[in-house]
Design an enzyme around this catalytic site. Structure first.
Site, PDB file in Angstrom:
ATOM      1  N   CYS A 127      -1.883 -62.141  18.119  1.00 13.70           N
ATOM      2  CA  CYS A 127      -2.913 -60.988  18.434  1.00 13.70           C
ATOM      3  C   CYS A 127      -2.397 -60.577  19.734  1.00 13.70           C
ATOM      4  CB  CYS A 127      -4.335 -61.429  17.823  1.00 13.70           C
ATOM      5  SG  CYS A 127      -4.156 -62.081  16.044  1.00 13.70           S
ATOM      6  N   HIS A 128      -3.046 -61.329  20.850  1.00 15.92           N
ATOM      7  CA  HIS A 128      -3.131 -60.968  22.317  1.00 15.92           C
ATOM      8  C   HIS A 128      -2.337 -62.056  23.129  1.00 15.92           C
ATOM      9  CE1 HIS A 128      -6.541 -59.889  20.188  1.00 15.92           C
ATOM     10  NE2 HIS A 128      -6.192 -58.764  20.636  1.00 15.92           N
ATOM     11  N   GLY A 129      -1.237 -62.798  22.376  1.00 13.54           N
ATOM     12  CA  GLY A 129      -0.410 -63.749  23.177  1.00 13.54           C
ATOM     13  C   GLY A 129      -0.690 -64.970  23.742  1.00 13.54           C
TER      14      GLY A 129
END
Ligand code: FES
Length: 142
Positions: free
Chosen positions: A106-108
């Site tokens: 999703c955001h790493g």
């Protein structure tokens, strides 16, 4: 008032560990949450144990995240501590990030083989659900 049988059934979940090969994991649902049960390789255990605690975002020894004598098994709430996505890494073929644990695309956010946050926006390690070993090959979550 006594809870009904289906409510009791949801309160705890038994997981048979026998079918889970080394290096793989399974995901079970407990109280609506995905629970990761992973059978760690010797290399993954060593990586989790050898890390310098000072290098961790939320320092916590691996020994505090597994049951004594059962370092091969890590059991985690499979919900990213950033915004609640379910990280990848349960299948051996999943991307697991540079520490070999779990990767939240999703955001790493990247988690190690102990489920500790190592990189990315997630602020905390993956949470640990309550569970016990009923015997050597069976755990009870909840
Ligand atoms: Fe996992 Fe954002 S929800 S990195």
């Amino acid at each position: 008032m006594n809870p009904s049988a289906d409510v009791l059934a949801l309160a705890s979940v038994d997981v048979d560990l026998k079918p889970i090969p080394v290096g793989s994991g399974i995901t079970v649902l407990w109280r609506g949450k995905p629970i990761f049960v992973r059978h760690r390789t010797a290399q993954e255990i060593k990586a989790a144990e050898d890390v310098k605690l000072a290098s961790l975002i939320q320092p916590q020894p691996d020994a505090d995240r597994v049951k004594p004598g059962h370092a091969a098994w890590i059991v985690l709430v499979g919900v990213c501590t950033h915004l609640g996505c379910v990280p990848l890494g349960q299948k051996a073929t999943d991307p697991r990030g540079e520490w070999g644990g779990w990767f939240c695309p999703c955001h790493g956010s990247v988690y190690d083989t102990s489920g500790r946050i190592r990189k990315g926006p997630a602020p905390k390690n993956l949470h640990l659900p309550p569970y016990t070993f009923v015997d050597e090959t069976l755990i009870r979550i909840g």
